[in-house]
Write an enzyme that holds these catalytic residues in place. Sequence first.
Site, PDB file in Angstrom:
ATOM      1  N   GLU A 298      11.168  22.593  21.215  1.00 55.75           N
ATOM      2  CA  GLU A 298      10.651  22.873  20.083  1.00 55.75           C
ATOM      3  C   GLU A 298       9.945  24.128  20.050  1.00 55.75           C
ATOM      4  OE1 GLU A 298       9.241  19.513  17.486  1.00 55.75           O
ATOM      5  OE2 GLU A 298       7.486  20.837  17.376  1.00 55.75           O
TER       6      GLU A 298
ATOM      7  N   ARG B  79       3.721   5.861   5.647  1.00 53.04           N
ATOM      8  CA  ARG B  79       4.975   6.104   6.562  1.00 53.04           C
ATOM      9  C   ARG B  79       4.964   4.760   7.618  1.00 53.04           C
ATOM     10  NH1 ARG B  79       8.127  10.923   6.260  1.00 53.04           N
ATOM     11  NH2 ARG B  79       9.166  10.324   8.244  1.00 53.04           N
TER      12      ARG B  79
ATOM     13  N   HIS C 170      10.365  21.766  10.181  1.00 51.89           N
ATOM     14  CA  HIS C 170       9.455  20.868   9.322  1.00 51.89           C
ATOM     15  C   HIS C 170       9.018  21.465   8.230  1.00 51.89           C
ATOM     16  CE1 HIS C 170       8.884  20.323  13.823  1.00 51.89           C
ATOM     17  NE2 HIS C 170       8.976  19.025  13.373  1.00 51.89           N
TER      18      HIS C 170
ATOM     19  N   ASP D  55      19.187  12.148  23.504  1.00 49.31           N
ATOM     20  CA  ASP D  55      17.720  12.422  22.893  1.00 49.31           C
ATOM     21  C   ASP D  55      17.009  11.605  23.624  1.00 49.31           C
ATOM     22  OD1 ASP D  55      18.605  14.569  21.288  1.00 49.31           O
ATOM     23  OD2 ASP D  55      19.125  12.727  19.671  1.00 49.31           O
TER      24      ASP D  55
ATOM     25  N   TRP E  67      10.337   3.270  21.504  1.00 52.55           N
ATOM     26  CA  TRP E  67      10.263   2.926  19.950  1.00 52.55           C
ATOM     27  C   TRP E  67      10.705   1.625  19.554  1.00 52.55           C
ATOM     28  CZ3 TRP E  67      12.226   8.698  18.153  1.00 52.55           C
ATOM     29  CH2 TRP E  67      11.065   9.498  18.313  1.00 52.55           C
TER      30      TRP E  67
ATOM     31  N   LEU F 198       0.759  -1.035  -0.056  1.00 52.18           N
ATOM     32  CA  LEU F 198      -0.115  -0.062   0.095  1.00 52.18           C
ATOM     33  C   LEU F 198       0.906   1.261  -0.121  1.00 52.18           C
ATOM     34  CD1 LEU F 198      -2.902   1.483   0.121  1.00 52.18           C
ATOM     35  CD2 LEU F 198      -2.693   1.142   2.673  1.00 52.18           C
ATOM     36  N   LYS F 199       1.885   1.224   0.793  1.00 51.83           N
ATOM     37  CA  LYS F 199       2.848   2.201   0.769  1.00 51.83           C
ATOM     38  C   LYS F 199       3.477   2.605  -0.762  1.00 51.83           C
ATOM     39  CE  LYS F 199       7.646   3.310   2.121  1.00 51.83           C
ATOM     40  NZ  LYS F 199       7.670   4.667   3.014  1.00 51.83           N
TER      41      LYS F 199
HETATM   42  N1  GLN Z   1      19.465  13.992  17.401  1.00 56.36           N
HETATM   43  C1  GLN Z   1      18.382  13.647  16.755  1.00 56.36           C
HETATM   44  C2  GLN Z   1      18.297  14.306  15.270  1.00 56.36           C
HETATM   45  O1  GLN Z   1      18.835  15.536  15.082  1.00 56.36           O
HETATM   46  C3  GLN Z   1      17.048  13.965  17.448  1.00 56.36           C
HETATM   47  C4  GLN Z   1      15.826  13.663  16.479  1.00 56.36           C
HETATM   48  C5  GLN Z   1      14.464  13.834  17.183  1.00 56.36           C
HETATM   49  O2  GLN Z   1      14.317  14.828  18.198  1.00 56.36           O
HETATM   50  N2  GLN Z   1      13.308  13.143  17.015  1.00 56.36           N
HETATM   51  O3  GLN Z   1      18.025  14.086  14.500  1.00 56.36           O
HETATM   52 ZN    ZN Z   2      13.290  16.805  18.016  1.00 52.77          ZN
END
Ligand code: GLN
Ligand code: ZN
Length: 753
Positions: A661, A511, A690, A595, A557, A16-17
């Site tokens: 962010e 995705r 984005h 992270d 994840w 499907l993707k």
């Molecule tokens: N260090 C990762 C990057 O810059 C952080 C990604 C994220 O926050 N989803 O891609």
């Molecule tokens: Zn991020």
Amino acid sequence: MPYIIGYPRIGEKRELKFALEGYWSGNLDRKGLEEVGRQLRQRHWQSQEEAQAQYISINDFSYYDQMLDMVTILGCEPEEYRDLTGLERYFAMARGDKRHKALPMTKWFNTNYHYFVPQLRHGQPFAPNATPILALFREFQERVEGAKGKVNLIGPFTFLALSRRVDGGDPLELLPAIVPAYRQLLQELQRAGVNAIQLEEPIFVLDPNPTILGSIQEVYQEIVPAGLETFLITYFERANEAVEQLVKTPIDGIGLDLVHGPGNLDAIEEIAKHGKRVVAGIVDGRNVWISDIDKKVALLRSLPIDPDQLLVAPSSSLLHVPYTLRHEHKLHPAIKSWLAFAREKLDELRLIDRLYRGEELDPEDVQLYEANRSANERRQSSTMIHHEATKERLQGEIKRERDLPAQERLRLQHERLGYPILPTTTIGSFPQTPEVRRVRKAYREGKIDKSQYEERIRAFIDQAIQVQEEVGLDILVHGEFERNDMVEYFGQFLEGVALSEHGWVQSYGSRCVKPPLIFGDVHRPEPMTLEWILYAQSKTDKPLKGMLTGPVTMLNWSFVRDDLSWEEIATQMALAIGDEVADLQDSGIAIIQVDEAAFKEGYPLRQEHRKEYERIAVESFKIATARAKPQTQIHTHMCYSDFNDIMEAIDAMDADVISIETARNGNRILEAFRNYNYQKEVGVGVYDIHSPRIPSQEEMEAEIVKRLEVFPASKLWINPDCGLKTRRWEEVIPALTNMVAATKSIRSRIVQL
Ligand code: GLN
Ligand code: ZN
């Protein structure tokens, strides 16, 4: 015969993707796309028939998302898309086009699946349209004999509660308007010959909402027509409060998640007493490990309900697990024997159902049963899973705190690093160009050897360092060119973690993600990032920030083993990441970023479990970073839009610097830090990564000035919102140039003051 709540739809080989992407790029016409959709539905129905499942879903297929499908079915598309129709309108809502913005997307409860947030308004009209479902119903009838089909719909409470009112009102106020739409829809389906309906109401598992609970009886009385078999399905947690109301409605059966909501066990007697059926979600629909068949059967037998009133089911739709183990040729056979993807879960369900009912097993089931028993036995003792040194390490002394309080650490770090006020940096990744991907692919496929591969990656690092120096950033990064994904990359190096070849799970639209499988005790046999980071540091005199993924994100994840407590697994992961922190530090790296992009999304759905999650999540991050000396600066990064209710946990993580962010949200997030009186340093996003748009220097200056209204310059860092991997160099270089220029201009004004 088992009840199947829902089946995946992206295709065993992601058909499907590829069809969707072909259609969007103009390489596949509408007919071609629809044909792929039809074939996938047929195949999925066939798999369920072969496994002798009952109550097969008729509307679990979607070209993008089931919430978006509901918008179409209920006829509540926002005005601005009314100039389009059909699939064109559908994809305009999903992806946007030249004239339309896409609808916003967000995570489906605590899964990694994203749904579209319907946009409703005061006086919202609903114009139900059963035609697309009826087409599917006919397709099902032509194809599937014997098995019962049921039409899946998202229920009115969940639909509204997950919607947004553009006029700021409470979407639940629209209940009186949506109820007639559902009633009409169900009546129409019934008239066309549909005899069973599944209404999904996962919203019922959240902390009780009086408006919802107070309306359940009335709403379901209104919408369920007599003679239409109706199942009300909940999942991901317990739904006890809603069940008390649901038993007084005309629905026929209630679905309970007995895996992720053990509290649901208390609701069964009540449901049975009211003569309703229980759809018992007994096989984990969100994880990939084999069931212990004997235990599951024993649990079912212990339930205070007549077997005629019970339907054996997965705990949720199987959308959240990969399709099948059939195409996995590289997984170790032992690991494979501990796994059950969607297709294998169908067999487990049949077996559990037969054993529970005391039915005779055919030879194939006998074989399955024996295989299940022996796999479970071996899982308990396998040396692949159980690593003595790791277990001992967990028993021993674990360093859980940094050596000095944050204020003193930061003072030492400033002395060591000497960075200016408002230091500039990035979040880690630089553009993953087609060339970067080609190099990784060539290496993966054995077309270039290790030394050729490393040479190519080093060249990418050289370029990234050169760009960062030219742009004038203060703290540099290596660019993450060796990483396909921030979790899978580390999964390759860790013992106790395996990667599948085709274990894809839909994340949104076309995705998919392929979560690593944490099957055993996790440890790190050798450094995972050291060489790349040291190479990058050797190319610059500026401080280079080492990049790691934190333990909580690694777990959230991945598919996490179910034979050990989450706390122990998180601690093992934290120790492994901590080993990397120690190695980087010992090799002279002065700044390390750990992270935690998935820290918040792992929060349990109910308040009653939040504290425990928070405790373990914070502890794990601290274990991963506690060995950093006071002079080593620990960063973390999280990309959310809401920190208000987790500020205490953020503070307790005790990172020296956190980057967040803020480019799209103005001061709102930073205000949470100010209101909390946060004392450590904060990196604020002034560049929305984005979008391909390149923000100007003036724009970013204005952003920085705005941030300075709520936070002192001495504690602020300036950075993009997130990693730059999805952007192109042509966008990144001018944007970062403007960001640095904006920062310098503000700095000079601050110094003058
Ligand atoms: N260090 C990762 C990057 O810059 C952080 C990604 C994220 O926050 N989803 O891609
Ligand atoms: Zn991020």
